[in-house]
Write a protein that holds these residues in place. Structure first.
Motif, PDB file in Angstrom:
ATOM      1  N   ALA A 164      44.211  35.584  -7.254  1.00  0.00           N
ATOM      2  CA  ALA A 164      44.073  36.293  -8.526  1.00  0.00           C
ATOM      3  C   ALA A 164      42.718  35.997  -9.157  1.00  0.00           C
ATOM      4  CB  ALA A 164      45.198  35.889  -9.475  1.00  0.00           C
ATOM      5  N   THR A 165      42.308  34.742  -9.108  1.00  0.00           N
ATOM      6  CA  THR A 165      41.021  34.344  -9.685  1.00  0.00           C
ATOM      7  C   THR A 165      39.866  34.984  -8.938  1.00  0.00           C
ATOM      8  OG1 THR A 165      41.952  32.219 -10.391  1.00  0.00           O
ATOM      9  CG2 THR A 165      39.553  32.379 -10.280  1.00  0.00           C
ATOM     10  N   LEU A 166      39.893  34.894  -7.604  1.00  0.00           N
ATOM     11  CA  LEU A 166      38.819  35.477  -6.805  1.00  0.00           C
ATOM     12  C   LEU A 166      38.776  36.986  -6.980  1.00  0.00           C
ATOM     13  CD1 LEU A 166      36.549  35.148  -4.774  1.00  0.00           C
ATOM     14  CD2 LEU A 166      38.256  35.222  -2.928  1.00  0.00           C
ATOM     15  N   LYS A 216      35.806  43.436   5.762  1.00  0.00           N
ATOM     16  CA  LYS A 216      34.515  42.749   5.846  1.00  0.00           C
ATOM     17  C   LYS A 216      34.648  41.268   5.513  1.00  0.00           C
ATOM     18  CE  LYS A 216      31.953  46.902   4.477  1.00  0.00           C
ATOM     19  NZ  LYS A 216      31.092  47.509   3.404  1.00  0.00           N
ATOM     20  N   PHE A 217      35.564  40.958   4.597  1.00  0.00           N
ATOM     21  CA  PHE A 217      35.760  39.565   4.179  1.00  0.00           C
ATOM     22  C   PHE A 217      37.243  39.297   3.978  1.00  0.00           C
ATOM     23  CE2 PHE A 217      36.441  36.490   0.725  1.00  0.00           C
ATOM     24  CZ  PHE A 217      35.838  35.365   1.283  1.00  0.00           C
ATOM     25  N   VAL A 218      37.692  38.118   4.407  1.00  0.00           N
ATOM     26  CA  VAL A 218      39.096  37.720   4.269  1.00  0.00           C
ATOM     27  C   VAL A 218      39.172  36.369   3.556  1.00  0.00           C
ATOM     28  CG1 VAL A 218      41.207  37.079   5.485  1.00  0.00           C
ATOM     29  CG2 VAL A 218      39.810  38.962   6.346  1.00  0.00           C
ATOM     30  N   PHE A 219      40.002  36.319   2.527  1.00  0.00           N
ATOM     31  CA  PHE A 219      40.282  35.049   1.862  1.00  0.00           C
ATOM     32  C   PHE A 219      41.735  34.685   2.109  1.00  0.00           C
ATOM     33  CE2 PHE A 219      41.996  32.845  -1.958  1.00  0.00           C
ATOM     34  CZ  PHE A 219      41.403  31.610  -1.723  1.00  0.00           C
ATOM     35  N   ILE A 220      41.944  33.475   2.645  1.00  0.00           N
ATOM     36  CA  ILE A 220      43.300  32.985   2.908  1.00  0.00           C
ATOM     37  C   ILE A 220      43.683  32.035   1.771  1.00  0.00           C
ATOM     38  CG2 ILE A 220      44.824  31.882   4.576  1.00  0.00           C
ATOM     39  CD1 ILE A 220      42.721  32.454   6.736  1.00  0.00           C
ATOM     40  N   GLY A 221      44.438  32.551   0.820  1.00  0.00           N
ATOM     41  CA  GLY A 221      44.877  31.742  -0.323  1.00  0.00           C
ATOM     42  C   GLY A 221      46.381  31.709  -0.378  1.00  0.00           C
ATOM     43  N   VAL A 241      37.369  43.585   0.997  1.00  0.00           N
ATOM     44  CA  VAL A 241      37.982  42.260   0.862  1.00  0.00           C
ATOM     45  C   VAL A 241      39.479  42.337   1.095  1.00  0.00           C
ATOM     46  CG1 VAL A 241      38.459  40.360  -0.749  1.00  0.00           C
ATOM     47  CG2 VAL A 241      36.223  41.501  -0.803  1.00  0.00           C
ATOM     48  N   VAL A 242      39.995  41.364   1.826  1.00  0.00           N
ATOM     49  CA  VAL A 242      41.443  41.167   1.948  1.00  0.00           C
ATOM     50  C   VAL A 242      41.782  39.804   1.351  1.00  0.00           C
ATOM     51  CG1 VAL A 242      43.297  40.593   3.572  1.00  0.00           C
ATOM     52  CG2 VAL A 242      41.971  42.675   3.891  1.00  0.00           C
ATOM     53  N   LEU A 243      42.736  39.793   0.436  1.00  0.00           N
ATOM     54  CA  LEU A 243      43.229  38.551  -0.148  1.00  0.00           C
ATOM     55  C   LEU A 243      44.631  38.298   0.394  1.00  0.00           C
ATOM     56  CD1 LEU A 243      42.205  39.151  -3.887  1.00  0.00           C
ATOM     57  CD2 LEU A 243      40.902  37.961  -2.109  1.00  0.00           C
ATOM     58  N   ILE A 244      44.812  37.175   1.052  1.00  0.00           N
ATOM     59  CA  ILE A 244      46.124  36.836   1.618  1.00  0.00           C
ATOM     60  C   ILE A 244      46.794  35.816   0.702  1.00  0.00           C
ATOM     61  CG2 ILE A 244      47.356  35.951   3.626  1.00  0.00           C
ATOM     62  CD1 ILE A 244      44.949  36.704   5.336  1.00  0.00           C
ATOM     63  N   GLY A 245      47.920  36.220   0.126  1.00  0.00           N
ATOM     64  CA  GLY A 245      48.637  35.368  -0.810  1.00  0.00           C
ATOM     65  C   GLY A 245      48.378  35.798  -2.243  1.00  0.00           C
ATOM     66  N   ALA A 246      49.450  36.036  -3.008  1.00  0.00           N
ATOM     67  CA  ALA A 246      49.315  36.488  -4.396  1.00  0.00           C
ATOM     68  C   ALA A 246      49.542  35.329  -5.354  1.00  0.00           C
ATOM     69  CB  ALA A 246      50.291  37.631  -4.682  1.00  0.00           C
ATOM     70  N   GLY A 247      48.726  34.278  -5.188  1.00  0.00           N
ATOM     71  CA  GLY A 247      48.790  33.125  -6.076  1.00  0.00           C
ATOM     72  C   GLY A 247      47.580  33.072  -6.978  1.00  0.00           C
ATOM     73  N   ILE A 248      47.433  31.955  -7.702  1.00  0.00           N
ATOM     74  CA  ILE A 248      46.357  31.816  -8.678  1.00  0.00           C
ATOM     75  C   ILE A 248      44.973  31.909  -8.047  1.00  0.00           C
ATOM     76  CG2 ILE A 248      46.449  29.291  -8.536  1.00  0.00           C
ATOM     77  CD1 ILE A 248      45.551  31.415 -11.640  1.00  0.00           C
ATOM     78  N   MET A 249      44.816  31.422  -6.824  1.00  0.00           N
ATOM     79  CA  MET A 249      43.503  31.446  -6.193  1.00  0.00           C
ATOM     80  C   MET A 249      43.061  32.874  -5.871  1.00  0.00           C
ATOM     81  SD  MET A 249      42.386  28.447  -6.217  1.00  0.00           S
ATOM     82  CE  MET A 249      42.950  26.760  -6.417  1.00  0.00           C
ATOM     83  N   THR A 298      48.800  34.109 -13.362  1.00  0.00           N
ATOM     84  CA  THR A 298      48.612  34.809 -12.090  1.00  0.00           C
ATOM     85  C   THR A 298      49.166  36.222 -12.152  1.00  0.00           C
ATOM     86  OG1 THR A 298      48.727  32.726 -10.860  1.00  0.00           O
ATOM     87  CG2 THR A 298      49.121  34.750  -9.618  1.00  0.00           C
ATOM     88  N   ARG A 299      50.386  36.359 -12.668  1.00  0.00           N
ATOM     89  CA  ARG A 299      51.010  37.687 -12.727  1.00  0.00           C
ATOM     90  C   ARG A 299      50.257  38.614 -13.685  1.00  0.00           C
ATOM     91  NH1 ARG A 299      55.509  34.404 -11.551  1.00  0.00           N
ATOM     92  NH2 ARG A 299      55.788  33.776 -13.728  1.00  0.00           N
ATOM     93  N   ASP A 300      49.796  38.068 -14.808  1.00  0.00           N
ATOM     94  CA  ASP A 300      49.006  38.893 -15.739  1.00  0.00           C
ATOM     95  C   ASP A 300      47.700  39.345 -15.091  1.00  0.00           C
ATOM     96  OD1 ASP A 300      50.952  38.569 -17.618  1.00  0.00           O
ATOM     97  OD2 ASP A 300      49.848  37.160 -18.882  1.00  0.00           O
TER      98      ASP A 300
END
Length: 503
Positions: free
Chosen positions: A24-26, A240-245, A14-22, A190-192
């Motif tokens: 962090a939650t995912l 394999k999977f990318v989330f754009i948040g 998994v790649v998570l783009i953006g270190a925001g609440i979304m 988010t930071r926690d």
């Protein structure tokens, strides 16, 4: 402060783009559901939650539809439509349950959320009648049990003395109040969450790195090209999977992905400002989130409200937001964000939506032209005794409202949150704004069901989700006893005001 990882996983799950609440939650949900997942997180700024998730860049309202009048529009026949309010209220209960699970696991502390009453306040006979009908309609749902309504001047003065000071007793006013409302510091949450993710095996966090290109390979994996904004170095990984948040930055990346499902989407950026009280004596006189009615033609994110906030342990008082227009998609973005987002595929929807929303454009222009005196007049609708010297102007975050194709209308401007995913479920992007952060858990459950269908519906994942979210798969709106049980549990864990017993 979380430090950036130097190590890279070349082939992450998994790649998570953006270190925001979304993100962090995912990230937290996926690691709990499948601990062996390898996750890479890329954030263009040097800290997490620096854009929309930051406490100063949003209202911090735990959006449960208790006070937001735009979630309960009148129908053509004059009745009140509460369907959206019910959906948002149920979604927020899912968030509270997941946050409680994280606290119980000692992943985070509960100091990011505080009890603050939610109130709706209106004036004028027409608005008072609307609020009374809204209250009556909402009483039909157990989700809003405990809501109080009053048009008695003395009662309102007790609920919100600062708002009622300086008003004539003959003025037609009314308000509703929910004691179990909350104020949420989404930046702290988010930071926690990322601090905990950072401790987990198989998770790497990278700050100061910007995703420049997304390309799907023949085997279905995504080639993700990133650039170090400090050194200029570039590298590629296969995911394999990318989330754009990425908040306002999600739309350009969705367009770059080239997936058919992303064609036709455009964005309309809206900026915001707050008036922040600098007088401690005034701040102490108000303890509530008081929401009013939006001006005609204004976007929902511009619904005026007088907010008690608790940020980093300190009580604050904000009023706003005052909307504005900029071509930036992010607070720390580029003035070229909007023009560069216009492509052949979304040109027509954007033009049609722009033409059909001329009142909004006019409203934003007027907001940009406001003087300090104009802003003070708006504040005086809520605080008749307000003085200019007690308030400072602060800039809030950026929001990008979604514009999408419509087969009948050509293009429509949406004010909610929208998840766009590819047909094969290998990439998904989150677009839009309110009430996003408050309903992040519900949004991510829907995303995982869409993008990881086999695993999501497996007995193992279903059992684990019910551990994290006890009411998962059940309707709280139709089960008063379960709702009371869930609210009581989350109130205890998160140290919030307890709900009223079921009637």
């Amino acid at each position: 402060m979380i430090k950036s990882d130097r190590s890279f996983e070349e082939n992450p799950d998994v790649v998570l783009i953006g270190a925001g609440i979304m993100s962090a939650t995912l990230g937290m949900m996926l690691k709990e559901l499948q601990p062996d997942l390898k996750i890479e997180v890329f954030e263009r700024l040097d800290v997490a939650a620096a854009e929309s998730s930051d406490a100063w860049n949003n209202a911090g309202t735990g959006h449960a539809a208790f006070c937001e009048l735009n979630y309960t529009p009148p129908r053509a026949d004059g009745s009140i439509d509460t369907s959206k309010a019910v959906n948002i209220a149920e979604s927020f209960e899912l968030s509270r349950q997941f946050w409680s699970y994280l606290v119980q696991r000692n992943f985070i502390k509960p100091n990011f959320i505080k009890s603050v009453p939610h109130m709706s306040f209106v004036w004028g006979q027409t608005n008072v009648e609307f609020l009374r009908k809204r209250y009556a309609a909402m009483q039909k749902s157990v989700l809003f049990q405990g809501m109080q309504y009053s048009d008695d001047f003395d009662q309102l003065a007790e609920w919100m003395p600062l708002v009622m000071a300086g008003r004539k007793k003959t003025e037609k006013v009314a308000a509703t109040r929910m004691e179990i409302g909350t104020d949420v510091n989404f930046g702290a949450l988010t930071r926690d969450s990322f601090s905990q993710l950072h401790k987990m095996e198989g998770v790497n966090l990278h700050f100061g790195l910007e995703v420049k290109k997304l390309q799907q390979e023949a085997d279905g994996r995504w080639r993700v090209k990133v650039k170090d904004l400090n050194t200029g170095n570039k590298r590629k990984i296969m995911a394999k999977f990318v989330f754009i948040g990425a908040g306002g930055g999600s739309l350009p990346l969705l367009i770059k992905s080239g997936i058919p499902e992303g064609k036709g989407f455009g964005g309309f950026p809206v900026s915001g400002q707050w008036l922040k009280c600098n007088n401690p004596a005034i701040i102490e006189q108000h303890e509530a989130k008081v929401y009013g009615k939006a001006a005609v033609g204004s976007p929902p994110m511009s619904v005026p409200h007088l907010d008690t906030r608790v940020i980093n342990g300190k009580r604050e008082l904000l009023f706003g937001p005052y909307a504005g227009f900029t071509t930036k998609f992010l607070k720390k973005g580029s003035m070229f964000d909007l023009p560069l987002s216009i492509k052949t595929g979304n040109l027509r929807p954007m033009l049609v939506a722009g033409i059909k929303n001329m009142p909004l454009t006019k409203y934003l222009i007027n907001q940009v032209r406001q003087s300090p005196e104009d802003r003070l007049l708006a504040l005086k609708d809520y605080l008749p005794n307000a003085r200019q010297e007690d308030w400072d102007l602060e800039y809030a975050g950026q929001r990008v409202q979604v514009i999408k194709k419509d087969p009948k209308l050509g293009g429509v401007l949406e004010f909610g949150t929208e998840v766009v995913s590819s047909a094969d479920g290998t990439i998904a992007a989150l677009l839009g704004a309110s009430p996003g952060a408050s309903t992040a858990v519900a949004i991510m459950l829907s995303l995982m069901e869409r993008c990881f269908p086999e695993k999501f519906n497996s007995p193992e994942w279903q059992e684990k989700i019910r551990q994290m979210i006890p009411s998962f798969g059940q309707s709280l709106a139709n089960d008063p006893e379960l709702l009371y049980k869930v609210r009581t549990m989350t109130s205890e864990v998160l140290e919030l005001t307890s709900p009223e017993p079921v009637r």
